[in-house]
Motif scaffolding. Structure first.
Motif, PDB file in Angstrom:
ATOM      1  N   UNK A  85       0.350  -1.088  -0.057  1.00  0.00           N
ATOM      2  CA  UNK A  85      -0.499   0.116  -0.280  1.00  0.00           C
ATOM      3  C   UNK A  85       1.022   1.383   0.236  1.00  0.00           C
ATOM      4  N   UNK A  86       0.266   2.412  -0.909  1.00  0.00           N
ATOM      5  CA  UNK A  86       0.994   3.944  -1.177  1.00  0.00           C
ATOM      6  C   UNK A  86       0.121   4.824  -0.884  1.00  0.00           C
ATOM      7  N   UNK A  87      -0.471   5.004   0.361  1.00  0.00           N
ATOM      8  CA  UNK A  87      -0.545   6.593   1.197  1.00  0.00           C
ATOM      9  C   UNK A  87      -0.252   7.168   1.597  1.00  0.00           C
ATOM     10  N   UNK A 119      -4.990  -9.574   9.456  1.00  0.00           N
ATOM     11  CA  UNK A 119      -4.608  -9.133   8.070  1.00  0.00           C
ATOM     12  C   UNK A 119      -3.088 -10.696   9.194  1.00  0.00           C
ATOM     13  N   UNK A 120      -3.595 -11.877   8.500  1.00  0.00           N
ATOM     14  CA  UNK A 120      -2.910 -12.628   9.106  1.00  0.00           C
ATOM     15  C   UNK A 120      -1.384 -12.720   8.335  1.00  0.00           C
ATOM     16  N   UNK A 176      -4.582 -10.600   4.205  1.00  0.00           N
ATOM     17  CA  UNK A 176      -3.962 -11.457   4.746  1.00  0.00           C
ATOM     18  C   UNK A 176      -2.337 -11.234   3.943  1.00  0.00           C
ATOM     19  N   UNK A 177      -1.908 -11.101   2.700  1.00  0.00           N
ATOM     20  CA  UNK A 177      -1.315 -10.989   2.443  1.00  0.00           C
ATOM     21  C   UNK A 177       0.309  -9.854   2.784  1.00  0.00           C
ATOM     22  N   UNK A 178      -0.932  -9.231   3.465  1.00  0.00           N
ATOM     23  CA  UNK A 178       0.345  -7.434   3.322  1.00  0.00           C
ATOM     24  C   UNK A 178       1.254  -8.150   5.122  1.00  0.00           C
TER      25      UNK A 178
END
Length: 180
Positions: free
Chosen positions: A41-43, A79-80, A58-60
């Motif tokens: 994520x780019x915020x 977020x596993x 879950x992939x973060x």
């Protein structure tokens, strides 16, 4: 020029791997909830992230939101794959903001002044937490985090009931200002 992403805008987009919204300042409720393939994520300008915004992504593996001011209810819950969180300007953390993250190890919240008791519920692998600006800890905050080794609470004035109960790996803690 997208400055706001609305509630549930991308919910359950299970094949979405990256988000880049360099001008976005606000993300609504559940916006990326269930985006299970999301790895990046780019915020950089985002200061508000709504409840459930990244729940079950879950992939973060890491989150860095340099301008995020509040971690709302369940924002990063479940977020596993999440291992580290860095929110350097965040001042408030709500219920289950990082809850149910079975792999979460490090959290950096240096400007956080207020945090609710269930913020880290069921995060059994937490090793290191920076809450250096937090003036008090609520009851049960780190309850049963058996892997917690290091915590920075240098400006903490009071510790709530059971805050560190069951933290069997906590070897030392320095609370120079704590009086209760």
């Amino acid at each position: 020029l997208c400055s706001y992403v609305g509630n549930y805008a991308f919910q359950d987009c299970v094949l979405l791997p990256t988000i880049s919204l360099p001008l976005c300042k606000s993300v609504g409720y559940g916006t990326f909830r269930g985006c299970t393939s999301l790895i990046s994520i780019d915020l950089p300008l985002c200061s508000y992230v709504g409840n459930y915004a990244f729940q079950t992504c879950n992939s973060l593996s890491s989150i860095y939101l340099p301008n995020c001011l509040i971690a709302n209810n369940n924002t990063f819950a479940n977020c596993s794959g999440l291992i580290s969180v860095n929110l350097p300007k965040c001042s408030y953390v709500s219920d289950y903001a990082f809850g149910y993250n079975s792999k979460l190890q490090t959290v950096n919240l240096p400007l956080c002044t207020s945090i609710l008791s269930t913020a880290f519920s069921y995060t059994s692998k937490l090793i290191s937490v920076n809450l250096q600006n937090c003036s008090s800890t609520p009851q049960y905050l780190f309850w049963n985090n058996r892997k917690l080794i290091s915590i920075n609470l240098q400006n903490c004035l009071s510790i709530g009931w059971y805050t560190f109960a069951g933290c069997t790996s906590l070897a030392s803690i320095d609370l120079p200002l704590c009086s209760y």
